[in-house]
Design a protein around this motif. Structure first.
Motif, PDB file in Angstrom:
ATOM      1  N   ILE A 300       0.850  -1.199   0.000  1.00 27.83           N
ATOM      2  CA  ILE A 300       0.000   0.000   0.000  1.00 27.83           C
ATOM      3  C   ILE A 300       0.881   1.242   0.000  1.00 27.83           C
ATOM      4  O   ILE A 300       1.889   1.291   0.727  1.00 27.83           O
ATOM      5  N   ILE A 301       0.496   2.247  -0.771  1.00 28.94           N
ATOM      6  CA  ILE A 301       1.155   3.557  -0.716  1.00 28.94           C
ATOM      7  C   ILE A 301       0.103   4.600  -0.374  1.00 28.94           C
ATOM      8  O   ILE A 301      -0.949   4.662  -1.035  1.00 28.94           O
ATOM      9  N   LEU A 307      -2.900   3.885   8.417  1.00 29.82           N
ATOM     10  CA  LEU A 307      -3.892   3.425   7.442  1.00 29.82           C
ATOM     11  C   LEU A 307      -3.279   2.378   6.507  1.00 29.82           C
ATOM     12  O   LEU A 307      -3.897   1.353   6.210  1.00 29.82           O
ATOM     13  N   ALA A 308      -2.059   2.636   6.057  1.00 32.42           N
ATOM     14  CA  ALA A 308      -1.414   1.695   5.129  1.00 32.42           C
ATOM     15  C   ALA A 308      -1.231   0.331   5.779  1.00 32.42           C
ATOM     16  O   ALA A 308      -1.461  -0.706   5.149  1.00 32.42           O
ATOM     17  N   VAL A 333      -4.899   6.618  -1.973  1.00 33.34           N
ATOM     18  CA  VAL A 333      -4.377   5.310  -1.560  1.00 33.34           C
ATOM     19  C   VAL A 333      -4.190   4.439  -2.804  1.00 33.34           C
ATOM     20  O   VAL A 333      -5.094   4.318  -3.621  1.00 33.34           O
ATOM     21  N   GLU A 334      -3.004   3.850  -2.944  1.00 33.29           N
ATOM     22  CA  GLU A 334      -2.736   2.952  -4.083  1.00 33.29           C
ATOM     23  C   GLU A 334      -2.259   1.600  -3.563  1.00 33.29           C
ATOM     24  O   GLU A 334      -1.758   1.509  -2.438  1.00 33.29           O
ATOM     25  N   ALA A 335      -2.439   0.571  -4.388  1.00 39.24           N
ATOM     26  CA  ALA A 335      -2.053  -0.777  -3.951  1.00 39.24           C
ATOM     27  C   ALA A 335      -1.468  -1.585  -5.103  1.00 39.24           C
ATOM     28  O   ALA A 335      -1.803  -1.370  -6.273  1.00 39.24           O
ATOM     29  N   LEU A 336      -0.581  -2.500  -4.728  1.00 38.34           N
ATOM     30  CA  LEU A 336       0.033  -3.426  -5.682  1.00 38.34           C
ATOM     31  C   LEU A 336      -0.058  -4.827  -5.102  1.00 38.34           C
ATOM     32  O   LEU A 336       0.391  -5.066  -3.985  1.00 38.34           O
ATOM     33  N   TRP A 337      -0.678  -5.747  -5.852  1.00 38.98           N
ATOM     34  CA  TRP A 337      -0.850  -7.122  -5.385  1.00 38.98           C
ATOM     35  C   TRP A 337       0.121  -8.042  -6.124  1.00 38.98           C
ATOM     36  O   TRP A 337       0.275  -7.928  -7.333  1.00 38.98           O
ATOM     37  N   SER A 347      -3.475  -0.849  -8.603  1.00 35.93           N
ATOM     38  CA  SER A 347      -4.534   0.158  -8.721  1.00 35.93           C
ATOM     39  C   SER A 347      -4.037   1.220  -9.704  1.00 35.93           C
ATOM     40  O   SER A 347      -2.835   1.340  -9.951  1.00 35.93           O
ATOM     41  N   CYS A 348      -4.978   1.992 -10.236  1.00 31.59           N
ATOM     42  CA  CYS A 348      -4.653   2.927 -11.329  1.00 31.59           C
ATOM     43  C   CYS A 348      -3.499   3.873 -11.020  1.00 31.59           C
ATOM     44  O   CYS A 348      -2.552   3.986 -11.784  1.00 31.59           O
ATOM     45  N   GLY A 349      -3.573   4.517  -9.863  1.00 36.93           N
ATOM     46  CA  GLY A 349      -2.593   5.548  -9.541  1.00 36.93           C
ATOM     47  C   GLY A 349      -1.218   5.005  -9.201  1.00 36.93           C
ATOM     48  O   GLY A 349      -0.270   5.773  -8.990  1.00 36.93           O
ATOM     49  N   MET A 350      -1.078   3.668  -9.142  1.00 35.22           N
ATOM     50  CA  MET A 350       0.220   3.067  -8.818  1.00 35.22           C
ATOM     51  C   MET A 350       1.253   3.418  -9.895  1.00 35.22           C
ATOM     52  O   MET A 350       2.462   3.427  -9.633  1.00 35.22           O
TER      53      MET A 350
END
Ligand code: AMP
Ligand code: MG
Length: 364
Positions: A300-301, A307-308, A333-337, A347-350
């Motif tokens: 998470i960023i 929160l992260a 908030v952005e995420a990478l799985w 996620s888009c903003g990543m």
């Protein structure tokens, strides 16, 4: 110290930080130098602080002060050890069902914050799941101490414990700063959020004492203002959860370029034990009461490390589809799985942070 992927990763992160530490600093007003130091005795993880100071003494003072703060939080949030004159989590778990216990403000703030998320319906990370988590903790510790005899917890024990995980039974009184357990068998475990909360809590001190810094508490990294060496961002490695399967050499799957942001990862390779050749890690799905197997890691960023940290555990339990829906509904908030089939989902903003996406022309 257990030698697992977590320790290997910590070593690799330290190595990356050390490499960047060697880069010549284009010093602001020619007065600052980049320093780096590690502590291994807090939060059961490796903590690295890298930052700029005018002298080694100045850096050491900031480092020592920061570690003193973190040591205090570690004791307050410790569910397994008692400390003199401290109503920490261990004390709370033993006495909060007898009568309301007055607790340190850090603990009150963290429990309240988690309860707010619970009340909003975010329930995959449930710090009131201590009864279930402590069973896994006991079996994992026994399994690590004696791998030949490692066992899984009996389902009936887990099911019995799961009846005592309703956060609504944890009663907080903000005026008196007390916590009371209406269910005598409920217990709290803040392992999913404590490091993130601690990272946020040392930021005011660090921001006041250093023009730029990066702090890493295991999988929780906070990158402050841009480094003074001319780069716009700090480079933070997103570790490869399966380095052995991918040739062994590469410790990082990717790099994110960030400043004034936190980067927090939850993964199945940080803490685990093996039963009959199968890994059982430390993030427990409240639905199945077993380690969640929907992914290998999630990063998470965002701005808040609390929160992260909360979201990294939450998304690790949710399906990648539901997790993406949740992230898309949140601002900033952005995420990478890292998925079980070896592919990634972002996620888009990543794309504004992740090197592989930027290099692929996905930068925004
Ligand atoms: P993290 O590495 O941030 O995902 O946190 C993992 C830690 O959180 C574990 O070691 C447990 O102490 C705790 N934990 C595991 N599963 C859960 C859960 N579903 N809800 C709350 N805490 C959890
Ligand atoms: Mg977490």
């Amino acid at each position: 110290m257990k030698l697992n992927f977590k320790s290997v990763f910590c070593f690799a992160l330290a190595a990356l930080l050390a490499v960047t530490a060697l880069m010549p600093a284009c010093l602001s007003e020619n007065t600052y130098t980049k320093f780096s130091r590690r502590a291994l005795d807090i939060f059961d993880t490796e903590i690295t602080l890298m930052g700029y100071a005018r002298t080694q003494e100045e850096f050491d003072r900031a480092f020592d002060d920061t570690m003193a703060l973190l040591r205090r939080f570690d004791q307050v949030f410790d569910a397994y050890n008692a400390y003199e004159d401290l109503n920490n989590l261990y004390y709370v778990n033993r006495h909060a069902a007898e009568a309301p216990v007055e607790i340190p403000e850090e603990l009150f703030a963290l429990i309240s914050w988690c309860k707010e998320q619970w009340s909003r319906g975010l329930r995959s990370t449930n710090i009131a799941m201590g009864a279930v988590l402590s069973i896994w903790h006991t079996y994992r510790e026994a399994g690590l101490a004696n791998p030949e005899a490692a066992q899984l917890p009996p389902m009936e024990d887990l099911l019995a414990a799961s009846k005592h995980t309703d956060f609504d039974q944890v009663i907080l009184d903000a005026e008196k700063q007390t916590v009371f357990f209406a269910d005598p068998q409920i217990t709290l475990d803040v392992g999913a959020v404590a490091k993130g909360w601690a990272a946020d809590a040392v930021l005011p001190y660090l921001k006041e004492h250093m023009p730029s810094f990066l702090i890493s508490l295991g999988g929780n990294v906070y990158a402050g203002d841009a480094p003074l060496d001319g780069r716009a961002n700090w480079a933070v490695g997103v570790e490869d959860p399966r380095p052995d399967e991918n040739g062994g050499g590469l410790m990082y799957r990717d790099i994110v370029d960030v400043h004034d942001l936190t980067v927090v990862t939850s993964g199945d390779y940080w803490r685990y034990y093996v039963v009959d050749g199968q890994r059982y890690h430390h993030i427990i799905d409240p639905e199945t009461l077993f380690p969640s197997t929907k992914m290998i890691s999630v990063t998470i960023i965002c701005e808040s490390s609390t929160l992260a940290d909360f979201l990294s555990t939450t998304l690790f339990v949710l399906s990648p589809k539901d997790g993406l829906k949740l992230i898309d509904s949140m601002e900033g908030v952005e995420a990478l799985w890292m998925l079980t089939d070896g592919t990634q989902q972002a996620s888009c903003g990543m794309a504004q942070y992740l090197r592989s996406l930027k290099n692929a022309g996905g930068a925004v």
